[in-house]
Design a protein around this motif. Structure first.
Motif, PDB file in Angstrom:
ATOM      1  N   ALA A  84      12.547  31.168  23.039  1.00 47.84           N
ATOM      2  CA  ALA A  84      11.308  31.626  23.680  1.00 47.84           C
ATOM      3  C   ALA A  84      11.140  33.140  23.542  1.00 47.84           C
ATOM      4  O   ALA A  84      10.013  33.640  23.460  1.00 47.84           O
ATOM      5  CB  ALA A  84      11.306  31.211  25.147  1.00 47.84           C
ATOM      6  N   ALA A  85      12.259  33.869  23.476  1.00 43.91           N
ATOM      7  CA  ALA A  85      12.203  35.332  23.384  1.00 43.91           C
ATOM      8  C   ALA A  85      11.538  35.807  22.093  1.00 43.91           C
ATOM      9  O   ALA A  85      11.008  36.915  22.020  1.00 43.91           O
ATOM     10  CB  ALA A  85      13.623  35.918  23.468  1.00 43.91           C
ATOM     11  N   ASN A  86      11.555  34.962  21.057  1.00 47.14           N
ATOM     12  CA  ASN A  86      10.958  35.346  19.765  1.00 47.14           C
ATOM     13  C   ASN A  86       9.477  35.016  19.666  1.00 47.14           C
ATOM     14  O   ASN A  86       8.819  35.381  18.693  1.00 47.14           O
ATOM     15  CB  ASN A  86      11.653  34.587  18.622  1.00 47.14           C
ATOM     16  N   VAL A  87       8.962  34.282  20.660  1.00 49.47           N
ATOM     17  CA  VAL A  87       7.634  33.689  20.513  1.00 49.47           C
ATOM     18  C   VAL A  87       6.507  34.678  20.831  1.00 49.47           C
ATOM     19  O   VAL A  87       6.574  35.419  21.818  1.00 49.47           O
ATOM     20  CB  VAL A  87       7.533  32.423  21.398  1.00 49.47           C
ATOM     21  N   ASN A  88       5.502  34.655  19.980  1.00 50.37           N
ATOM     22  CA  ASN A  88       4.285  35.461  20.156  1.00 50.37           C
ATOM     23  C   ASN A  88       3.694  35.235  21.554  1.00 50.37           C
ATOM     24  O   ASN A  88       3.659  34.094  22.035  1.00 50.37           O
ATOM     25  CB  ASN A  88       3.285  35.010  19.085  1.00 50.37           C
ATOM     26  N   SER A  89       3.228  36.315  22.174  1.00 54.86           N
ATOM     27  CA  SER A  89       2.760  36.207  23.555  1.00 54.86           C
ATOM     28  C   SER A  89       1.506  35.331  23.704  1.00 54.86           C
ATOM     29  O   SER A  89       1.154  34.916  24.804  1.00 54.86           O
ATOM     30  CB  SER A  89       2.489  37.604  24.121  1.00 54.86           C
ATOM     31  N   LYS A  90       0.841  35.045  22.581  1.00 58.65           N
ATOM     32  CA  LYS A  90      -0.327  34.158  22.646  1.00 58.65           C
ATOM     33  C   LYS A  90       0.062  32.689  22.830  1.00 58.65           C
ATOM     34  O   LYS A  90      -0.788  31.838  23.075  1.00 58.65           O
ATOM     35  CB  LYS A  90      -1.124  34.244  21.334  1.00 58.65           C
ATOM     36  N   VAL A  91       1.349  32.398  22.639  1.00 55.46           N
ATOM     37  CA  VAL A  91       1.786  31.004  22.538  1.00 55.46           C
ATOM     38  C   VAL A  91       2.673  30.615  23.715  1.00 55.46           C
ATOM     39  O   VAL A  91       3.594  31.353  24.085  1.00 55.46           O
ATOM     40  CB  VAL A  91       2.560  30.774  21.220  1.00 55.46           C
ATOM     41  N   LYS A  92       2.404  29.450  24.281  1.00 58.71           N
ATOM     42  CA  LYS A  92       3.195  28.960  25.404  1.00 58.71           C
ATOM     43  C   LYS A  92       4.275  27.998  24.900  1.00 58.71           C
ATOM     44  O   LYS A  92       3.978  27.098  24.124  1.00 58.71           O
ATOM     45  CB  LYS A  92       2.255  28.247  26.384  1.00 58.71           C
ATOM     46  N   VAL A  93       5.510  28.185  25.370  1.00 57.08           N
ATOM     47  CA  VAL A  93       6.611  27.312  24.957  1.00 57.08           C
ATOM     48  C   VAL A  93       6.630  26.067  25.842  1.00 57.08           C
ATOM     49  O   VAL A  93       6.619  26.174  27.070  1.00 57.08           O
ATOM     50  CB  VAL A  93       7.960  28.055  25.054  1.00 57.08           C
ATOM     51  N   ILE A  94       6.633  24.899  25.225  1.00 55.38           N
ATOM     52  CA  ILE A  94       6.588  23.654  25.990  1.00 55.38           C
ATOM     53  C   ILE A  94       7.628  22.646  25.478  1.00 55.38           C
ATOM     54  O   ILE A  94       8.229  22.850  24.423  1.00 55.38           O
ATOM     55  CB  ILE A  94       5.181  23.005  25.936  1.00 55.38           C
ATOM     56  N   GLY A  95       7.806  21.559  26.241  1.00 53.91           N
ATOM     57  CA  GLY A  95       8.729  20.492  25.848  1.00 53.91           C
ATOM     58  C   GLY A  95       7.974  19.214  25.519  1.00 53.91           C
ATOM     59  O   GLY A  95       6.735  19.172  25.583  1.00 53.91           O
ATOM     60  N   TYR A  96       8.721  18.160  25.188  1.00 54.33           N
ATOM     61  CA  TYR A  96       8.081  16.887  24.835  1.00 54.33           C
ATOM     62  C   TYR A  96       7.230  16.320  25.974  1.00 54.33           C
ATOM     63  O   TYR A  96       6.138  15.795  25.755  1.00 54.33           O
ATOM     64  CB  TYR A  96       9.134  15.863  24.406  1.00 54.33           C
ATOM     65  N   GLY A  97       7.738  16.439  27.215  1.00 49.19           N
ATOM     66  CA  GLY A  97       6.980  15.925  28.353  1.00 49.19           C
ATOM     67  C   GLY A  97       5.635  16.623  28.488  1.00 49.19           C
ATOM     68  O   GLY A  97       4.614  15.999  28.819  1.00 49.19           O
TER      69      GLY A  97
END
Lengths: 99, 119, 137, 119, 99, 137
Positions: free
Chosen positions: A70-83
């Motif tokens: 998650a630390a590498n992810v662009n701030s425009k993008v939300k990190v989510i899971g399968y659920g």
């Protein structure tokens, strides 16, 4: 329409995504699509992230598989899971498009 | 609770997309949704039982069986299977074989369809 | 549920993968899906070729002669024969330099009355909004 | 006359690339060259006998047998086959199963190598 | 080196072809690579055909499969058969690269 | 024939297809190929990651934990362990914004002495010219 688009490639061979319009558009980055969330080619964000009015999501499992967090992810993008993907499909959007 | 149908198509062998479909089906069922899965094109590779579980390769047979046990309907394109030499006796327990019309019919009642047809 | 509309969107060229062909064969299968459905229900598919997918609709494909495999052309004609709408995007034809006389426009040789429809991308967008489900190939 | 080795890899199922490899092998042998073929990744789909010859699908079993009869050596990656559930008894007659080192060894003496490894 | 490059795609996802150098370079268009020989996108030749110093070939079987004939082929490209490909590989070039 | 040099060129990202992994496992198989060869013959492979292929060399891949599949990272480390040269193209790392500390540089945890070599594209071109056969993945 409320449309959830799935992108699973880094280099894409179609321009459907650029042409698609939706009143509510969700872009879910899965598989090698996760590189759009973490790679800045030539120092720039992926053009995918410039789609106007869209909400962006990236699947954490596919990030981790490829060596990113998650630390590498662009701030425009939300990190989510399968659920969360299930909820997006079943509750937040009406149709899906796996490009 | 809703009904989600996954159509899983070609070019998925060796990629992680088949793994994606099974993990998504699992998550959907965990949330109480009814999940159907249609396997066509190269995704019919699941229709051959006795696949050896090497660590180097995706191996979804075990998860598939679990999900079938919990009520997932999974059907494989019969013609796509036969063309690859997967016969009735090769089919894992609980998996159905049908013509493409099975999938088309599912689209009528299902609340959502995720059709993984790309490359 | 009544009649449920589906849009099959073919966005890549033929033969490199079997997907464009599977789009057509799946859409055609809507004709026999009643056995799995309740009375009064039906599936109404449209197949649209967009982007590089329009290359699927180039006529005079000799896949059977050369490789012994049914051509995508043959499947498009089978679709017209059962009155299933087949659309081809005009803007993409223009971009790739394809004229109407290079495209499969009918299946008169197979006795079909329906012809290929040349549509603009705006028509495709409208249909995407109208259908219940989208199937991209 | 020379020796040509073809390495045929993934993502070829449903594409025409496997057909390409067999036609090229045939043309090479017609010109008197020795041809070897290595099937790995998804191309191991050839290692399942009894594939039904639908007109909608590429069907190379017959041509493969002809070429084997004329002296083509064809070997399939054993691990890639097992991972897909293709066992020894599924292997078409005349096709060998071996580890990847078979292919590596062939590269030493062969005059030319065409490695079809791409997508 | 004398290198025969095989291109089997229309939209490519790698730039290896652009970077490759060879004293003698043959480009063999097969599969969906044949579109480089017959399609003029936006009225222009495919960028593939601008590779300096290269000789271009297209497989007639793969043209015909897709609805094209020698009459449609760009004048920079020579139409050949499977036997010719064998000769190119065995006689004219030393190495091959299927990109 | 003596020692025959091969260059395995990985030009696409991992996981979407099994090719990058197969490049590594095939190259590693050179170690056991003697049983099929004459005395004195050997195969000497180098694996190079170029273009988007450099994404295969990003470290901390958790494919085993998440999907139960050996990571490409693991195969790269196995390669270093048997002293097989693994090269990563510097220009492509720079283009994709990858720093050396994000890349698998060694397999010390597995007891390997060999380290990843960061090379320029010109070095790769030179190696392409030096080897007997090229294998692109």
């Amino acid at each position: 329409m409320k449309l959830a688009v799935f992108l699973s490639d880094w280099r894409r061979t179609e321009d459907t995504f650029e042409r698609l319009k939706a009143d509510k558009l969700g872009v879910v980055l899965v598989g090698n699509g996760i590189y759009h969330a973490v790679v800045k080619e030539g120092g720039k964000d992926s053009p995918v992230l410039s789609k106007a009015g869209a909400s962006f999501y990236v699947l954490s499992d596919d990030l981790e598989t490829r060596g990113y967090t998650a630390a590498n992810v662009n701030s425009k993008v939300k990190v989510i899971g399968y659920g969360d993907i299930v909820d997006l499909i079943m509750n937040d959007y009406e149709k899906t498009a796996w490009l | 609770m809703g009904e989600l149908t996954l159509g899983v198509f070609p070019s998925l062998v060796g990629s992680m997309s088949l793994d994606f479909a099974f993990k998504l089906a699992e998550a959907g069922m965990a949330k109480g949704h009814k999940v159907n899965m249609w396997l066509s094109g190269n995704a019919v590779m699941m229709a051959k039982k006795g696949q050896k579980a090497f660590k180097d390769y995706s191996h979804n047979e075990k998860k598939m069986k679990e999900l079938i046990g919990k009520g997932m309907e999974i059907t494989v394109c019969e013609a796509c299977a036969e063309a690859r030499g997967y016969h009735k006796e090769d089919t894992p327990e609980g998996m159905k074989r049908a013509s493409m019309d099975w999938y088309l019919a599912k689209t009528v009642k299902t609340d959502r369809l995720l059709h993984i047809g790309g490359e | 549920m009544g009649a449920v509309k589906l849009l099959f969107v073919v966005q890549r060229p033929p033969y490199k993968s079997e997907n464009p062909r599977l789009a057509l064969t799946h859409a055609i299968a809507s004709q026999t899906a009643e056995i799995y459905m309740d009375d009064g229900d039906s599936v109404v598919p449209t197949v649209v070729f967009v982007g590089d997918g329009v290359l699927n609709a180039v006529k005079n494909q000799n896949a059977m002669k050369v490789y012994g495999v049914t051509s995508t052309e043959n499947h498009i004609k089978s679709s017209l024969m059962i009155d299933m709408p087949v659309w081809v995007c005009k803007e993409d034809m223009a971009r790739l330099g394809l004229k109407e006389d290079q495209i499969i426009t009918d299946a008169e040789d197979m006795g079909a009355e329906l012809k290929t429809t040349f549509v603009s991308y705006a028509d495709i967008q409208k249909e995407m909004e109208a259908v219940k489900h989208l199937l991209f190939f």
